[in-house]
Design a protein around this motif. Structure first.
Motif, PDB file in Angstrom:
ATOM      1  N   SER A 183       1.933   1.720  -3.576  1.00  0.00           N
ATOM      2  CA  SER A 183       0.768   2.002  -4.537  1.00  0.00           C
ATOM      3  C   SER A 183       0.673   3.402  -4.241  1.00  0.00           C
ATOM      4  O   SER A 183       0.115   4.003  -5.354  1.00  0.00           O
ATOM      5  N   CYS A 184       0.433   3.899  -3.086  1.00  0.00           N
ATOM      6  CA  CYS A 184       0.000   5.194  -2.820  1.00  0.00           C
ATOM      7  C   CYS A 184       0.899   6.409  -3.208  1.00  0.00           C
ATOM      8  O   CYS A 184       0.642   7.150  -3.812  1.00  0.00           O
ATOM      9  N   MET A 185       2.396   6.009  -3.215  1.00  0.00           N
ATOM     10  CA  MET A 185       3.448   7.023  -3.736  1.00  0.00           C
ATOM     11  C   MET A 185       3.244   7.016  -5.243  1.00  0.00           C
ATOM     12  O   MET A 185       3.315   8.012  -5.562  1.00  0.00           O
ATOM     13  N   LYS A 195       0.700  14.208  -9.434  1.00  0.00           N
ATOM     14  CA  LYS A 195       1.703  15.551  -9.665  1.00  0.00           C
ATOM     15  C   LYS A 195       2.198  15.543 -10.908  1.00  0.00           C
ATOM     16  O   LYS A 195       2.159  16.583 -11.527  1.00  0.00           O
ATOM     17  N   SER A 211       0.822  -1.261   0.027  1.00  0.00           N
ATOM     18  CA  SER A 211       0.090   0.080  -0.100  1.00  0.00           C
ATOM     19  C   SER A 211       0.845   1.132  -0.051  1.00  0.00           C
ATOM     20  O   SER A 211       0.456   2.180  -0.505  1.00  0.00           O
ATOM     21  N   LYS A 252       1.914   9.110   5.299  1.00  0.00           N
ATOM     22  CA  LYS A 252       1.913   9.696   6.776  1.00  0.00           C
ATOM     23  C   LYS A 252       1.073   9.078   7.842  1.00  0.00           C
ATOM     24  O   LYS A 252       0.948   9.456   8.962  1.00  0.00           O
ATOM     25  N   THR A 295       4.266  12.636   0.536  1.00  0.00           N
ATOM     26  CA  THR A 295       3.168  13.214   1.227  1.00  0.00           C
ATOM     27  C   THR A 295       2.202  12.246   0.966  1.00  0.00           C
ATOM     28  O   THR A 295       0.718  12.646   1.534  1.00  0.00           O
ATOM     29  N   CYS A 296       2.071  11.055   0.245  1.00  0.00           N
ATOM     30  CA  CYS A 296       0.909  10.340   0.261  1.00  0.00           C
ATOM     31  C   CYS A 296       0.346   9.906   1.735  1.00  0.00           C
ATOM     32  O   CYS A 296       1.057   9.885   2.727  1.00  0.00           O
ATOM     33  N   PRO A 297      -0.789   9.566   1.695  1.00  0.00           N
ATOM     34  CA  PRO A 297      -1.595   9.511   3.075  1.00  0.00           C
ATOM     35  C   PRO A 297      -1.054   8.285   3.725  1.00  0.00           C
ATOM     36  O   PRO A 297      -1.290   8.137   4.729  1.00  0.00           O
ATOM     37  N   ALA A 327       5.699  12.273  -3.579  1.00  0.00           N
ATOM     38  CA  ALA A 327       5.629  10.850  -2.901  1.00  0.00           C
ATOM     39  C   ALA A 327       5.439  10.569  -1.471  1.00  0.00           C
ATOM     40  O   ALA A 327       4.593   9.782  -1.062  1.00  0.00           O
ATOM     41  N   THR A 340       0.643   6.596  -6.904  1.00  0.00           N
ATOM     42  CA  THR A 340      -0.476   7.263  -7.148  1.00  0.00           C
ATOM     43  C   THR A 340      -0.383   8.819  -6.960  1.00  0.00           C
ATOM     44  O   THR A 340      -0.853   9.618  -7.967  1.00  0.00           O
ATOM     45  N   ILE A 341       0.389   9.240  -5.980  1.00  0.00           N
ATOM     46  CA  ILE A 341       0.502  10.389  -5.799  1.00  0.00           C
ATOM     47  C   ILE A 341       1.595  11.295  -6.855  1.00  0.00           C
ATOM     48  O   ILE A 341       1.430  12.328  -7.467  1.00  0.00           O
TER      49      ILE A 341
END
Length: 137
Positions: free
Chosen positions: A52-54, A61, A49, A119, A114-116, A112, A56-57
């Motif tokens: 995948s999140c990185m 951008k 995850s 964090k 800053t992806c939820p 990347a 996506t962000i």
């Protein structure tokens, strides 16, 4: 609104259902924890995850900047610790097909992080992220 449902199917396997899309994910316990390892384990999903999140962000951008990052891949390595058994480190190698100018690299790399998911992961879990450019497979 409920995001998903998860059903235990026996033999250390679960089936998760994403309610909005009706997509399903199967998990198995890993072989080092009494399982068959025939699917992602829950901790594999945690580590995956992050990548995948990185990506996506980065994609969001890059689209805003009109930079093509289609084909970017991430390799994920999950490292476990004992007592208590937990994920201690997630290593992510992000491979972009094109080499980019330094300004664009800095912007995408910062995005990347800053992806939820990044964090949301506990600070005790090390996030070791490497970016590789010009990796045209």
């Amino acid at each position: 609104m409920t995001t998903s449902t998860v059903e235990y199917q026996g033999n250390l396997r679960t089936q998760a259902l994403h309610l909005q899309s009706n997509n399903q994910i199967i998990t198995d316990a890993p072989t080092d924890n009494h399982g068959k390892g025939e699917a992602f384990s829950p901790t594999d999903l945690l580590a995956t995850s992050l990548a995948s999140c990185m990506l996506t962000i980065i994609g969001i951008k890059a689209t805003d900047m009109e930079v093509d990052v289609v084909g970017t891949k991430a390799e994920v390595t999950k490292i476990m610790a004992a007592d208590p058994r937990r994920v201690s480190e997630i290593q992510v190698r992000i491979k972009l097909k094109k080499d980019l100018d330094e300004r664009t690299k800095k912007i995408l790399e910062a995005a990347a992080f800053t992806c939820p998911v990044a964090k949301s992961i506990h600070p005790d879990i090390k996030q070791d992220v490497t970016f590789i450019y010009g990796h045209g497979e």
